[in-house]
Motif scaffolding. Sequence first.
Motif, PDB file in Angstrom:
ATOM      1  N   VAL A  87       7.074   6.410  11.332  1.00  0.00           N
ATOM      2  CA  VAL A  87       7.484   5.631  10.168  1.00  0.00           C
ATOM      3  C   VAL A  87       8.797   4.952  10.519  1.00  0.00           C
ATOM      4  N   THR A  88       8.785   3.629  10.516  1.00  0.00           N
ATOM      5  CA  THR A  88       9.953   2.837  10.905  1.00  0.00           C
ATOM      6  C   THR A  88      10.709   2.379   9.670  1.00  0.00           C
ATOM      7  N   GLY A  89      12.039   2.507   9.715  1.00  0.00           N
ATOM      8  CA  GLY A  89      12.882   1.992   8.637  1.00  0.00           C
ATOM      9  C   GLY A  89      12.670   2.675   7.300  1.00  0.00           C
ATOM     10  N   LEU A  90      12.483   3.986   7.306  1.00  0.00           N
ATOM     11  CA  LEU A  90      12.240   4.722   6.060  1.00  0.00           C
ATOM     12  C   LEU A  90      13.533   4.842   5.246  1.00  0.00           C
ATOM     13  N   VAL A  91      13.454   4.481   3.980  1.00  0.00           N
ATOM     14  CA  VAL A  91      14.592   4.618   3.067  1.00  0.00           C
ATOM     15  C   VAL A  91      14.131   5.302   1.783  1.00  0.00           C
ATOM     16  N   ALA A  92      15.050   6.031   1.172  1.00  0.00           N
ATOM     17  CA  ALA A  92      14.822   6.656  -0.127  1.00  0.00           C
ATOM     18  C   ALA A  92      15.542   5.814  -1.171  1.00  0.00           C
ATOM     19  N   VAL A  93      14.867   5.561  -2.285  1.00  0.00           N
ATOM     20  CA  VAL A  93      15.442   4.737  -3.346  1.00  0.00           C
ATOM     21  C   VAL A  93      15.399   5.524  -4.660  1.00  0.00           C
ATOM     22  N   VAL A 145       0.856  -1.182   0.000  1.00  0.00           N
ATOM     23  CA  VAL A 145       0.000   0.000   0.000  1.00  0.00           C
ATOM     24  C   VAL A 145       0.892   1.232   0.000  1.00  0.00           C
ATOM     25  N   THR A 146       0.314   2.360  -0.397  1.00  0.00           N
ATOM     26  CA  THR A 146       1.028   3.631  -0.326  1.00  0.00           C
ATOM     27  C   THR A 146       0.288   4.537   0.649  1.00  0.00           C
ATOM     28  N   VAL A 147       1.060   5.315   1.391  1.00  0.00           N
ATOM     29  CA  VAL A 147       0.516   6.292   2.324  1.00  0.00           C
ATOM     30  C   VAL A 147       1.185   7.624   1.994  1.00  0.00           C
ATOM     31  N   ASP A 148       0.387   8.650   1.711  1.00  0.00           N
ATOM     32  CA  ASP A 148       0.963   9.979   1.519  1.00  0.00           C
ATOM     33  C   ASP A 148       1.207  10.577   2.899  1.00  0.00           C
ATOM     34  N   VAL A 149       2.452  10.971   3.154  1.00  0.00           N
ATOM     35  CA  VAL A 149       2.880  11.429   4.468  1.00  0.00           C
ATOM     36  C   VAL A 149       3.340  12.880   4.378  1.00  0.00           C
ATOM     37  N   LEU A 150       2.811  13.720   5.283  1.00  0.00           N
ATOM     38  CA  LEU A 150       3.293  15.091   5.417  1.00  0.00           C
ATOM     39  C   LEU A 150       4.510  15.032   6.329  1.00  0.00           C
ATOM     40  N   PHE A 151       5.661  15.394   5.789  1.00  0.00           N
ATOM     41  CA  PHE A 151       6.953  15.327   6.475  1.00  0.00           C
ATOM     42  C   PHE A 151       7.366  16.763   6.761  1.00  0.00           C
ATOM     43  N   LYS A 156      13.398   9.794 -20.890  1.00  0.00           N
ATOM     44  CA  LYS A 156      14.047   9.367 -19.651  1.00  0.00           C
ATOM     45  C   LYS A 156      13.359  10.049 -18.482  1.00  0.00           C
ATOM     46  N   ARG A 157      13.105   9.253 -17.435  1.00  0.00           N
ATOM     47  CA  ARG A 157      12.480   9.761 -16.226  1.00  0.00           C
ATOM     48  C   ARG A 157      13.302   9.307 -15.032  1.00  0.00           C
ATOM     49  N   HIS A 158      13.259  10.098 -13.964  1.00  0.00           N
ATOM     50  CA  HIS A 158      13.963   9.716 -12.748  1.00  0.00           C
ATOM     51  C   HIS A 158      13.257  10.334 -11.545  1.00  0.00           C
ATOM     52  N   GLY A 159      13.549   9.786 -10.382  1.00  0.00           N
ATOM     53  CA  GLY A 159      12.935  10.303  -9.168  1.00  0.00           C
ATOM     54  C   GLY A 159      13.434   9.545  -7.954  1.00  0.00           C
ATOM     55  N   ILE A 160      12.716   9.734  -6.868  1.00  0.00           N
ATOM     56  CA  ILE A 160      13.038   9.054  -5.620  1.00  0.00           C
ATOM     57  C   ILE A 160      11.751   8.438  -5.090  1.00  0.00           C
ATOM     58  N   SER A 161      11.813   7.157  -4.759  1.00  0.00           N
ATOM     59  CA  SER A 161      10.669   6.513  -4.114  1.00  0.00           C
ATOM     60  C   SER A 161      11.039   6.252  -2.661  1.00  0.00           C
ATOM     61  N   THR A 214       5.220  10.063  -0.769  1.00  0.00           N
ATOM     62  CA  THR A 214       4.445   8.834  -0.839  1.00  0.00           C
ATOM     63  C   THR A 214       5.332   7.691  -0.375  1.00  0.00           C
ATOM     64  N   VAL A 215       4.876   6.993   0.664  1.00  0.00           N
ATOM     65  CA  VAL A 215       5.648   5.916   1.272  1.00  0.00           C
ATOM     66  C   VAL A 215       4.969   4.586   0.966  1.00  0.00           C
ATOM     67  N   THR A 216       5.734   3.622   0.476  1.00  0.00           N
ATOM     68  CA  THR A 216       5.229   2.276   0.225  1.00  0.00           C
ATOM     69  C   THR A 216       5.569   1.399   1.416  1.00  0.00           C
ATOM     70  N   VAL A 217       4.585   0.584   1.829  1.00  0.00           N
ATOM     71  CA  VAL A 217       4.762  -0.316   2.976  1.00  0.00           C
ATOM     72  C   VAL A 217       3.871  -1.532   2.748  1.00  0.00           C
ATOM     73  N   ALA A 218       4.273  -2.679   3.290  1.00  0.00           N
ATOM     74  CA  ALA A 218       3.443  -3.876   3.191  1.00  0.00           C
ATOM     75  C   ALA A 218       2.190  -3.679   4.044  1.00  0.00           C
ATOM     76  N   GLU A 219       1.044  -4.104   3.532  1.00  0.00           N
ATOM     77  CA  GLU A 219      -0.237  -3.879   4.205  1.00  0.00           C
ATOM     78  C   GLU A 219      -0.275  -4.359   5.657  1.00  0.00           C
TER      79      GLU A 219
END
Length: 118
Positions: A78-84, A42-48, A94-99, A58-63
């Motif tokens: 939010v536990t164990g948050l990483v940027a990819v 699932v994705t959760v939009d988080v105000l940081f 070409k497209r790029h970003g951070i998930s 937008t943070v992806t996490v297992a349901e």
Amino acid sequence: MRQIPVDTNGATLMVAQPPQTKMRDKRNGVIATDRDTGNTLVTVDVLFVMNGNAEVITVTVAEPDVTGELAMGTSIAVTGLVAVPWENEFNGQKRHGISFRAVAVTSLAAGTTTPKAA
């Protein structure tokens, strides 16, 4: 793939948009799953908010790793948050970003249960 740990100490985190099922292929209705566990993602939009700056990510996490009531405006941890970082090419563009991916998203609201109807 390179993962960059995100330090959330000192940040205020709130739900901007409640969890929504992540789709791997929207056109064909294929739901995204975790490669290791097979759990639905699932994705959760988080105000940081940190140091006077606010951003919605937008943070992806297992349901199963989403706990508590995550209504809009709910304070969360939010536990164990990483940027990819990612990059791809589609139709010659070409497209790029951070998930962002997390191990868990947990409500910090005192009463996270919903009253049952009589």
